[in-house]
Enzyme design. Structure first.
Site, short mmCIF file in Angstrom:
data_model
loop_
_atom_site.label_atom_id
_atom_site.label_comp_id
_atom_site.label_asym_id
_atom_site.label_seq_id
_atom_site.Cartn_x
_atom_site.Cartn_y
_atom_site.Cartn_z
N GLU A 1 -1.10 -5.70 8.52
CA GLU A 1 0.03 -5.15 9.61
C GLU A 1 -0.78 -5.27 11.05
O GLU A 1 -2.07 -5.13 11.24
CB GLU A 1 -0.05 -3.64 9.22
CG GLU A 1 0.67 -3.25 8.23
CD GLU A 1 0.75 -1.86 7.79
OE1 GLU A 1 0.45 -0.99 8.86
OE2 GLU A 1 1.18 -1.49 6.79
N LYS B 1 -1.09 -9.33 2.91
CA LYS B 1 -0.26 -9.05 4.13
C LYS B 1 -1.32 -8.14 5.00
O LYS B 1 -1.98 -7.25 4.31
CB LYS B 1 0.93 -8.48 3.54
CG LYS B 1 1.79 -7.72 4.78
CD LYS B 1 3.22 -7.39 4.33
CE LYS B 1 3.31 -6.25 3.75
NZ LYS B 1 2.97 -4.96 4.45
N GLU C 1 9.55 -4.33 10.23
CA GLU C 1 10.01 -3.09 9.61
C GLU C 1 10.57 -2.11 10.83
O GLU C 1 10.05 -1.82 11.71
CB GLU C 1 8.67 -2.42 8.87
CG GLU C 1 8.93 -0.96 8.27
CD GLU C 1 8.01 -0.36 7.24
OE1 GLU C 1 7.17 -1.02 6.95
OE2 GLU C 1 8.29 0.84 6.84
N ASP D 1 -1.00 -6.05 -0.12
CA ASP D 1 -1.38 -5.60 1.22
C ASP D 1 -2.99 -5.48 1.11
O ASP D 1 -3.50 -5.00 0.27
CB ASP D 1 -0.81 -4.19 1.40
CG ASP D 1 0.56 -4.18 1.99
OD1 ASP D 1 0.78 -5.23 2.89
OD2 ASP D 1 1.28 -3.17 1.89
N ASP E 1 0.79 -1.12 0.03
CA ASP E 1 0.07 -0.02 0.07
C ASP E 1 0.79 1.23 -0.08
O ASP E 1 0.25 2.37 -0.04
CB ASP E 1 -0.97 -0.10 1.14
CG ASP E 1 -0.38 -0.24 2.56
OD1 ASP E 1 0.81 -0.19 2.70
OD2 ASP E 1 -1.29 -0.05 3.40
N SER E 2 2.21 0.97 -0.15
CA SER E 2 3.19 2.33 -0.50
C SER E 2 2.92 2.89 -1.77
O SER E 2 3.17 3.83 -2.20
CB SER E 2 4.66 1.72 -0.16
OG SER E 2 4.89 0.52 -1.07
#
Ligand code: KIV
Length: 274
Positions: free
Chosen positions: A124, A122, A191, A92, A53-54
Site C-alpha cells: 500500500e 501487494k 480503493e 499482501d 490482510d483483510s
C-alpha cells in the site's frame, strides 16, 4: 466444479493480467485466506486471488488490518496456494513489513515468495514506497500497488471514507500511480475513490487497475470474499454487491443439525457403522 464459461484454463500470470487490460477483458479478483475457499473460487474461474490482510478483519476478528504479521500472512498464503491451480495468487505484505527499509521489505517479499509460494506481493502507498517497490521488482518479485483508501494507514486517515475527492489529493494519486508504474508494478488496486478519478488513472497508466469502490471503468474489480458471499452481515458499504446470503444459509444448516442431534434423528440407521 467446472471452470466458468469463457475463462481460460491456462495459468494466469502477471503478463496475462496486463494483456487483459489491452484486450479489454475485465479482470476478476477476490480475496481468499484458506485452502478450501481458494479451491472453490479458483475452480469457478476467478483470475486473481488476493490473500488480503483483510484476513485481520474477517478471519481474526480485529477491527483494523494493523495487527497482521508477516507470519500470519505467510500462513494464510501457503494455505491458499495449496488450493489453487489456475489463478494468480497475490499476497499482501502486512503493515510495517515493508515501510522501515527497502532491504527489510525485499527480505520479507522474498519470504512470501519462497515460504508461502505467492506469485506476487501487494504493497500500500505511493511516493514513500516507490523506491522499495523498484527494489523488489528488480529482484524478480512482481508487485501490485494499492492507492486511495489504504487501510494500513487508518490511524493516519482516522476514517474509512472515500479518498481523493479534493483536487490536491486526486492530483497526488495520479502522480503516485505514474510513479508506481515507473517503479515496475504490474497492476494497481484503487480503493474507494471517485469513479471519475479511477477512470482517469486507468486511462493514464499502461498497467491494469483493479477497483474496489472505484467505479466501472477500472480494468478489473475486487471484493472481499466474505463480504460478497454475505457471510459478513454488519458491513454494507455502497460499493458492495452481495451474491449470496451464506450467513443465513449457514445458520439454517447449523440450526437443523442442532435440532437433529437433540431429537436423536442424527445419526440415522444409514449413518451408522455395524
Ligand atoms: O486486504 C484486502 O482484502 C485488500 C482488498 C480490499 C483490496 O487489500
Amino acid at each position: 466444479m467446472s471452470t466458468q464459461k469463457g475463462a481460460s484454463t491456462s495459468k494466469v500470470t502477471t503478463q496475462t493480467v496486463v494483456e487483459m487490460k489491452h484486450s479489454g477483458e475485465k479482470i476478476s479478483m477476490l480475496t481468499a485466506y484458506d485452502y478450501t475457499m481458494a479451491g472453490i473460487i479458483d475452480q469457478a474461474g476467478v483470475d486473481v486471488i488476493l490473500v488480503g490482510d483483510s484476513a485481520s478483519n474477517v478471519m481474526a476478528g480485529y477491527e483494523t488490518t494493523v495487527p497482521m504479521t508477516l507470519e500470519h500472512m505467510i500462513y494464510h498464503t501457503s494455505c491458499v496456494v495449496r488450493g489453487v491451480d489456475r489463478a494468480l495468487v497475490v499476497a499482501d505484505l502486512p503493515f510495517m513489513s515493508y515501510q522501515v527499509t527497502a532491504k527489510e521489505a525485499l527480505i520479507n517479499a522474498g519470504r512470501m515468495m519462497k515460504e508461502a509460494g505467492a506469485h506476487a506481493v501487494k504493497l500500500e502507498g505511493g511516493k514513500p514506497i516507490a523506491g522499495t517497490v523498484k527494489k523488489i521488482v528488480d529482484a524478480g518479485i512482481p508487485v501490485m500497488g494499492h492507492l486511495g483508501l489504504t487501510p494500513q494507514s487508518i490511524y493516519k486517515f482516522g476514517t474509512y471514507k472515500v479518498r481523493a475527492k479534493e483536487e490536491k489529493e486526486a492530483q497526488q494519486l495520479l502522480d503516485d500511480a505514474k510513479r508506481l508504474e515507473d517503479a515496475g508494478i504490474f497492476a494497481l488496486v484503487l480503493e474507494k475513490i471517485p469513479a471519475e478519478l479511477a477512470a482517469k488513472v486507468t486511462e493514464r497508466v499502461s498497467i491494469p487497475t483493479i477497483g474496489i469502490g472505484a467505479g466501472a471503468d477500472c480494468d478489473g474489480q475486487v471484493l472481499v470474499l466474505h463480504d460478497m458471499l454475505g457471510l459478513n452481515k454488519g458491513f454494507s458499504p455502497r460499493f458492495l454487491r452481495r451474491y449470496a446470503d451464506l450467513h443465513e444459509e449457514m445458520s439454517r444448516a447449523v440450526t437443523s443439525y442442532i435440532h437433529d442431534v437433540k431429537s436423536g434423528d442424527f445419526p440415522n440407521e444409514q449413518e451408522r457403522y455395524h
